[in-house]
Design a protein around this motif. Structure first.
Motif, PDB file in Angstrom:
ATOM      1  N   LYS A 295      13.501  70.745  -5.297  1.00  0.00           N
ATOM      2  CA  LYS A 295      14.535  71.582  -4.677  1.00  0.00           C
ATOM      3  C   LYS A 295      14.065  72.020  -3.296  1.00  0.00           C
ATOM      4  O   LYS A 295      13.415  73.052  -3.138  1.00  0.00           O
ATOM      5  N   PRO A 296      14.350  71.250  -2.243  1.00  0.00           N
ATOM      6  CA  PRO A 296      13.865  71.592  -0.895  1.00  0.00           C
ATOM      7  C   PRO A 296      14.396  72.917  -0.374  1.00  0.00           C
ATOM      8  O   PRO A 296      13.744  73.557   0.445  1.00  0.00           O
ATOM      9  N   ASP A 297      15.610  73.329  -0.830  1.00  0.00           N
ATOM     10  CA  ASP A 297      16.185  74.593  -0.362  1.00  0.00           C
ATOM     11  C   ASP A 297      15.817  75.736  -1.316  1.00  0.00           C
ATOM     12  O   ASP A 297      16.679  76.416  -1.864  1.00  0.00           O
ATOM     13  N   PHE A 298      14.521  75.956  -1.467  1.00  0.00           N
ATOM     14  CA  PHE A 298      13.973  76.946  -2.414  1.00  0.00           C
ATOM     15  C   PHE A 298      13.165  77.944  -1.570  1.00  0.00           C
ATOM     16  O   PHE A 298      11.962  77.764  -1.357  1.00  0.00           O
ATOM     17  N   PRO A 299      13.783  79.026  -1.059  1.00  0.00           N
ATOM     18  CA  PRO A 299      13.087  79.907  -0.111  1.00  0.00           C
ATOM     19  C   PRO A 299      11.837  80.566  -0.673  1.00  0.00           C
ATOM     20  O   PRO A 299      10.845  80.734   0.036  1.00  0.00           O
ATOM     21  N   ASP A 300      11.857  80.937  -1.960  1.00  0.00           N
ATOM     22  CA  ASP A 300      10.677  81.573  -2.540  1.00  0.00           C
ATOM     23  C   ASP A 300       9.469  80.645  -2.508  1.00  0.00           C
ATOM     24  O   ASP A 300       8.340  81.068  -2.224  1.00  0.00           O
ATOM     25  N   ALA A 301       9.689  79.365  -2.792  1.00  0.00           N
ATOM     26  CA  ALA A 301       8.576  78.413  -2.792  1.00  0.00           C
ATOM     27  C   ALA A 301       8.046  78.204  -1.378  1.00  0.00           C
ATOM     28  O   ALA A 301       6.831  78.113  -1.161  1.00  0.00           O
ATOM     29  N   HIS A 302       8.950  78.134  -0.394  1.00  0.00           N
ATOM     30  CA  HIS A 302       8.493  78.015   0.998  1.00  0.00           C
ATOM     31  C   HIS A 302       7.655  79.240   1.384  1.00  0.00           C
ATOM     32  O   HIS A 302       6.596  79.114   2.026  1.00  0.00           O
ATOM     33  N   ASN A 303       8.117  80.427   0.996  1.00  0.00           N
ATOM     34  CA  ASN A 303       7.393  81.662   1.323  1.00  0.00           C
ATOM     35  C   ASN A 303       6.028  81.689   0.649  1.00  0.00           C
ATOM     36  O   ASN A 303       5.008  82.017   1.272  1.00  0.00           O
ATOM     37  N   ASN A 304       5.996  81.318  -0.622  1.00  0.00           N
ATOM     38  CA  ASN A 304       4.721  81.358  -1.342  1.00  0.00           C
ATOM     39  C   ASN A 304       3.746  80.296  -0.838  1.00  0.00           C
ATOM     40  O   ASN A 304       2.536  80.536  -0.775  1.00  0.00           O
ATOM     41  N   LEU A 305       4.269  79.141  -0.464  1.00  0.00           N
ATOM     42  CA  LEU A 305       3.396  78.124   0.131  1.00  0.00           C
ATOM     43  C   LEU A 305       2.833  78.645   1.452  1.00  0.00           C
ATOM     44  O   LEU A 305       1.648  78.454   1.751  1.00  0.00           O
ATOM     45  N   GLY A 306       3.669  79.360   2.228  1.00  0.00           N
ATOM     46  CA  GLY A 306       3.172  79.973   3.458  1.00  0.00           C
ATOM     47  C   GLY A 306       2.055  80.957   3.186  1.00  0.00           C
ATOM     48  O   GLY A 306       1.053  80.999   3.918  1.00  0.00           O
ATOM     49  N   ASN A 307       2.192  81.758   2.115  1.00  0.00           N
ATOM     50  CA  ASN A 307       1.134  82.713   1.774  1.00  0.00           C
ATOM     51  C   ASN A 307      -0.180  82.001   1.471  1.00  0.00           C
ATOM     52  O   ASN A 307      -1.266  82.458   1.870  1.00  0.00           O
ATOM     53  N   THR A 308      -0.097  80.880   0.755  1.00  0.00           N
ATOM     54  CA  THR A 308      -1.311  80.133   0.420  1.00  0.00           C
ATOM     55  C   THR A 308      -1.956  79.545   1.667  1.00  0.00           C
ATOM     56  O   THR A 308      -3.176  79.628   1.864  1.00  0.00           O
ATOM     57  N   LEU A 309      -1.137  78.969   2.539  1.00  0.00           N
ATOM     58  CA  LEU A 309      -1.678  78.391   3.776  1.00  0.00           C
ATOM     59  C   LEU A 309      -2.284  79.471   4.665  1.00  0.00           C
ATOM     60  O   LEU A 309      -3.345  79.275   5.266  1.00  0.00           O
TER      61      LEU A 309
ATOM     62  N   GLN B 102       5.502  77.864   9.832  1.00  0.00           N
ATOM     63  CA  GLN B 102       6.604  76.940   9.606  1.00  0.00           C
ATOM     64  C   GLN B 102       7.224  77.145   8.230  1.00  0.00           C
ATOM     65  O   GLN B 102       8.447  77.071   8.076  1.00  0.00           O
ATOM     66  N   CYS B 103       6.395  77.429   7.233  1.00  0.00           N
ATOM     67  CA  CYS B 103       6.923  77.680   5.881  1.00  0.00           C
ATOM     68  C   CYS B 103       7.797  78.930   5.861  1.00  0.00           C
ATOM     69  O   CYS B 103       8.892  78.937   5.272  1.00  0.00           O
ATOM     70  N   TYR B 104       7.324  80.006   6.493  1.00  0.00           N
ATOM     71  CA  TYR B 104       8.117  81.237   6.523  1.00  0.00           C
ATOM     72  C   TYR B 104       9.422  81.020   7.282  1.00  0.00           C
ATOM     73  O   TYR B 104      10.484  81.548   6.891  1.00  0.00           O
ATOM     74  N   GLN B 105       9.375  80.261   8.352  1.00  0.00           N
ATOM     75  CA  GLN B 105      10.596  79.994   9.124  1.00  0.00           C
ATOM     76  C   GLN B 105      11.587  79.172   8.307  1.00  0.00           C
ATOM     77  O   GLN B 105      12.802  79.389   8.390  1.00  0.00           O
ATOM     78  N   ARG B 106      11.093  78.225   7.499  1.00  0.00           N
ATOM     79  CA  ARG B 106      11.992  77.472   6.616  1.00  0.00           C
ATOM     80  C   ARG B 106      12.623  78.398   5.581  1.00  0.00           C
ATOM     81  O   ARG B 106      13.822  78.295   5.279  1.00  0.00           O
ATOM     82  N   ALA B 107      11.816  79.311   5.023  1.00  0.00           N
ATOM     83  CA  ALA B 107      12.351  80.259   4.044  1.00  0.00           C
ATOM     84  C   ALA B 107      13.443  81.117   4.665  1.00  0.00           C
ATOM     85  O   ALA B 107      14.493  81.365   4.050  1.00  0.00           O
TER      86      ALA B 107
END
Length: 437
Positions: free
Chosen positions: A45-59, A70-75
């Motif tokens: 699910k590419p349009d999953f804002p929580d996952a983009h945000n959490n991936l940003g936290n890990t990075l 970039q992850c936060y901006q996608r979210a």
């Protein structure tokens, strides 16, 4: 799940599970596996804002700041009212040296969620960094009104009180910060990879700066960690973070003019300090601390240290410098520079006879052997740094700093509780604590 979510607008249980698994793995300090879990969730699910945000936290946690942004901006592109992502993007922009964009992110997060105390604390820290001291104080007070036990708000407010010279009140706030932290779990986290400080560019900048100061008639020489690296390693310490220079206190103003004319920007915090004065190089971003040295009035003792404006002398962090200091000039590629004639004498005074043995956990502000006494200002630095390292997951460093502090305050029950907690978290066995001489 398919029947409950027929058009795929919402994450499935499988996708939510992968997102939760990623958060758990990140908390367990397993970044590669966490990123893999988020990647699988986002592939589904590419349009999953929580996952983009959490991936940003890990990075972000492991130092990949541009990728995190970039992850936060996608979210946020998927969910513009995502207050947490606005806050997280602000934190990344702050670390990337983009303060105006960071401020905008924090302001958007607070507009969406005015009671989000963590964002208010982050915004206060940014305001403090920018020299907006009154606005930072107001933000920290508001954060503490919302959450009186927010440890980072307590830490920031304590630093504000310290800068104002209210050391007894600041120390009480730092102690309260540690008391609150004791109620929370602790994990040892791996630090994000950091490039070595011992680069050819930084070394060249050191000698160039010393040559420029010497050419201006200023007797500046390497001290502390910079001197330790030059003598023991033959160059800068890889794990260091700034250049340390000392000079006669009366030459600080002249040195300031020389540095500013050659691309060094003074730190806004200098307004609070008699010494050291801090600078940052405009080109390389390298930090520099200038420590003034004086002959103490009424004696022949040479002293330096960390001195705040307006404090009683007995509150200051005073370090004794073995004297008399004898300097000699040597040639480097950048020109003629001043250096100590007997650097080993100063190194042993600061680090003890074991100065030749590398110890990356040694904090000279707290543990230097040439401290005159464990003053009120030194205690403020000790308690605040124990918390900061603890909060960052640097448990070994937090424990080492606690033990050095207990050498001077062996009867302090809070420090004993902190040491026991950190030992338990690390599974370590404590060495006996001895009183400071």
């Amino acid at each position: 799940t398919t029947l409950a979510n027929p058009d795929g607008r919402y994450p499935s249980r499988w996708q939510l599970g992968l997102n939760s698994l990623g958060k758990t793995l990140a908390d367990l300090d397993r970044p590669a596996e966490a990123q893999a879990a988020y990647a699988r969730a986002l592939a589904l699910k590419p349009d999953f804002p929580d996952a983009h945000n959490n991936l940003g936290n890990t990075l972000k946690k492991w130092g990949q700041l541009d990728a995190a942004a970039q992850c936060y901006q996608r979210a946020l592109a998927l969910k513009p009212d995502f207050a947490e992502a606005h806050n997280n993007l602000g934190c990344v922009f702050r670390e990337l040296g983009r303060p105006e964009e960071a401020a905008q992110c924090y302001q958007r997060a607070l507009a969406l969620c005015p009671n989000y105390s963590t964002t208010r604390v982050n915004y206060a820290a940014l305001l403090w960094q920018l020299g907006c001291f009154e606005e930072a104080e107001a933000a920290w007070r508001q954060a503490l009104a919302q959450d009186p036990d927010h440890p980072d708000a307590l830490l920031g407010y304590g630093k504000l009180l310290q800068s104002q010279g209210a050391l007894p009140a600041a120390l009480e706030v730092f102690r309260r910060t540690l008391t609150v932290r004791l109620r929370q779990p602790s994990r040892l986290l791996s630090a994000p990879p950091r490039s070595s400080f011992a680069t050819a560019e930084n070394t060249a900048l050191l000698w160039q700066t010393l040559a420029q100061l010497a050419g201006a008639g200023i007797h500046a020489f390497a001290t502390s960690g910079t001197l330790l690296g030059l003598v023991r390693e033959g160059g800068l310490l890889a794990h260091d973070k700034d250049l340390d220079l000392a000079l006669p206190y009366g030459e600080l103003a002249q040195a300031h003019d020389c540095l500013v004319a050659r691309g060094w920007t003074p730190d806004r915090m200098n307004r609070f300090f008699l010494t050291p004065h801090a600078y940052q190089h405009d080109g390389l971003g390298v930090s520099l601390d200038l420590f003034g040295v004086i002959i103490e009035p009424g004696s022949t003792a040479m002293v330096s240290g960390i001195w705040l404006k307006g404090l009683p002398w007995e509150w200051q962090r005073v370090s004794e410098v073995p004297g008399p200091i004898r300097l000699r000039q040597i040639y480097q590629d950048a020109g003629l520079v001043w250096t100590l004639a007997q650097p080993e004498v100063l190194l042993e005074a600061i680090y003890g006879p074991e100065w030749r043995i590398p110890d990356p956990d040694f904090d000279a502000v707290i543990a230097a052997r040439n401290l005159r006494k464990f003053s009120l200002l030194t205690q403020c630095y000790a308690f605040s740094r124990i918390y900061s390292r603890w909060q960052q997951g640097q448990l070994h460093k937090a424990l080492t700093t606690t033990r050095h502090t207990r050498r001077h305050l062996p009867e302090d029950t809070l420090l004993q509780q902190v040491e026991d907690h950190l030992r338990s978290a690390l599974g370590a066995t404590a060495a006996p604590v001895e009183s400071a001489p």
